[in-house]
Write a protein that holds these residues in place. Structure first.
Motif, short mmCIF file in Angstrom:
data_model
loop_
_atom_site.label_atom_id
_atom_site.label_comp_id
_atom_site.label_asym_id
_atom_site.label_seq_id
_atom_site.Cartn_x
_atom_site.Cartn_y
_atom_site.Cartn_z
N GLU A 105 -2.93 -17.60 6.47
CA GLU A 105 -2.90 -16.15 6.64
C GLU A 105 -2.04 -15.48 5.56
OE1 GLU A 105 -2.34 -18.34 8.91
OE2 GLU A 105 -4.07 -18.14 10.27
N GLU A 106 -0.89 -16.10 5.23
CA GLU A 106 -0.02 -15.52 4.20
C GLU A 106 -0.68 -15.56 2.83
OE1 GLU A 106 4.33 -16.57 6.22
OE2 GLU A 106 3.46 -17.89 4.68
N LEU A 107 -1.40 -16.64 2.51
CA LEU A 107 -2.11 -16.70 1.25
C LEU A 107 -3.24 -15.67 1.18
CD1 LEU A 107 -2.34 -20.56 0.66
CD2 LEU A 107 -0.94 -18.92 -0.58
N ALA A 108 -3.93 -15.48 2.28
CA ALA A 108 -5.01 -14.48 2.30
C ALA A 108 -4.45 -13.08 2.09
CB ALA A 108 -5.77 -14.56 3.62
N LYS A 109 -3.32 -12.77 2.72
CA LYS A 109 -2.71 -11.46 2.54
C LYS A 109 -2.25 -11.27 1.10
CE LYS A 109 0.84 -8.43 4.46
NZ LYS A 109 1.35 -8.05 3.13
N LEU A 110 -1.72 -12.36 0.47
CA LEU A 110 -1.28 -12.27 -0.92
C LEU A 110 -2.46 -12.00 -1.85
CD1 LEU A 110 0.97 -12.60 -3.04
CD2 LEU A 110 0.50 -15.06 -3.05
N HIS A 111 -3.58 -12.69 -1.63
CA HIS A 111 -4.78 -12.42 -2.45
C HIS A 111 -5.28 -10.99 -2.24
CE1 HIS A 111 -5.24 -16.38 -4.14
NE2 HIS A 111 -5.20 -16.97 -2.93
N TYR A 112 -5.17 -10.51 -1.04
CA TYR A 112 -5.63 -9.14 -0.78
C TYR A 112 -4.73 -8.12 -1.48
CZ TYR A 112 -6.78 -4.86 1.75
OH TYR A 112 -7.15 -3.56 2.05
N ASP A 113 -3.42 -8.38 -1.50
CA ASP A 113 -2.51 -7.45 -2.16
C ASP A 113 -2.67 -7.48 -3.68
OD1 ASP A 113 -1.50 -6.74 0.28
OD2 ASP A 113 0.17 -8.17 0.22
N LEU A 114 -3.13 -8.59 -4.23
CA LEU A 114 -3.31 -8.72 -5.69
C LEU A 114 -4.73 -8.40 -6.13
CD1 LEU A 114 -1.26 -12.00 -6.34
CD2 LEU A 114 -0.54 -9.64 -6.73
N ARG A 115 -5.53 -7.84 -5.27
CA ARG A 115 -6.93 -7.54 -5.63
C ARG A 115 -6.97 -6.42 -6.68
NH1 ARG A 115 -5.57 -4.54 -1.38
NH2 ARG A 115 -6.47 -2.45 -1.09
N THR A 116 -8.08 -6.34 -7.39
CA THR A 116 -8.29 -5.28 -8.38
C THR A 116 -8.71 -4.00 -7.68
OG1 THR A 116 -8.98 -6.93 -9.99
CG2 THR A 116 -9.54 -4.64 -10.45
N LEU A 117 -7.97 -2.93 -7.89
CA LEU A 117 -8.27 -1.66 -7.26
C LEU A 117 -9.39 -0.95 -8.03
CD1 LEU A 117 -4.61 -0.48 -6.53
CD2 LEU A 117 -6.19 -1.71 -5.03
#
Length: 288
Positions: free
Chosen positions: A196-208
């Motif tokens: 879950e923490e890795l998924a949240k990190l990938h989501y926060d680093l997504r391209t806007l």
């Protein structure tokens, strides 16, 4: 009755001028008498320094004087890894220094004085060959007392050779230590992130891409340069080390790296580098 010098004191008249002064001859005599008294006092009270008598030339007849090769010369001393007082040898040196070297009876009027440990380790450090005359000059001792230190060194050497650590034995015999693999001890106690923490990190680093596409962002803010500027620096001329040929000759004769380092002053790291280069050239010639 007045002292003779009192009669010579200047007498001041009513006008304030001296009427009776010492003549130059009298002053010279007084100065000589005071200097003589001072020299006599210094001769009686000044500390007397001992001067070593000149050594008599040895006769060519009879047995040759004893000479002991020092196998620890260059391996023990202030500038070495083991230092002036190596831990593996101190029990031996101190034990032999405490022997009865004066053969005096222990009683009311007798005592047993040990040899100096510091002087013994100075001999181990400073003399490649231990002789009675060399010990006399190094420690400023008399012939009879220097002979005690030579005998003590003769007793120390066999026990020190038996007590050498394996690393010192390899160093004295020129054996290179075998390379060991690096052992990594991971002391990091951080927790491994969950899914879950890795998924949240990938989501926060997504391209806007709410306002622009990813290509437009890349074009506006490039993350790397498309062209690179290459600067050619001039090649430094390689000057040959002045002692390289001498070192290569010693390596070809089979001398150890540590022995070459002591004789030439070139670092062991440089000597090993030249040795590897020489072996590479020899392998290429054999392959050709």
């Amino acid at each position: 009755m007045l002292h003779p010098l009192v009669s010579k004191l200047p007498i001041t008249s009513e006008s304030g001028l001296s009427t009776n002064l010492l003549s130059p001859a009298e002053l010279e005599a007084l100065n000589a008498r005071i200097a003589a008294n001072a020299d006599q006092w210094l001769a009686d009270n000044a500390p007397k320094t001992k001067t070593k008598l000149p050594r008599k030339p040895k006769s060519t007849r009879g047995p040759k004087p004893k000479m002991i090769e020092n196998p620890f010369y260059g391996f023990i001393g202030r500038t070495t890894y083991w230092g002036r007082y190596p831990a593996f040898a101190m029990d031996i040196v101190v034990g032999i220094a405490r022997l009865d070297w004066y053969d005096r009876p222990i009683g009311v009027n007798g005592k047993s004085t040990q040899l100096s440990v510091r002087k013994l380790v100075m001999i181990l450090e400073s003399l490649p060959a231990v002789t009675n005359e060399a010990v006399e000059d190094l420690l400023q001792l008399g012939e009879r007392h220097a002979r005690r230190y030579v005998k003590a060194i003769e007793l120390i050497f066999p026990w020190m050779m038996e007590s050498r650590p394996q690393s010192l034995l390899n160093e004295m015999e020129g054996i290179e230590p075998e390379p060991k693999a690096c052992e990594w001890n991971d002391c990091d106690d951080l927790c491994k992130p969950t899914v879950e923490e890795l998924a949240k990190l990938h989501y926060d680093l997504r391209t806007l891409t709410q306002f622009k596409t990813a290509e437009e962002y890349e074009a506006e803010y490039p993350t790397h340069q498309t062209t690179a500027t290459v600067v050619a620096f001039p090649v430094r001329p390689q000057h040959q080390h002045p002692k390289k040929q001498e070192v290569l000759r010693m390596l070809a004769q089979g001398m150890a790296v540590k022995a070459i380092e002591r004789d030439t002053g070139v670092s062991a790291k440089t000597i090993r580098k030249w040795r590897d280069e020489m072996r590479t050239v020899q392998l290429e010639l054999q392959a050709a």
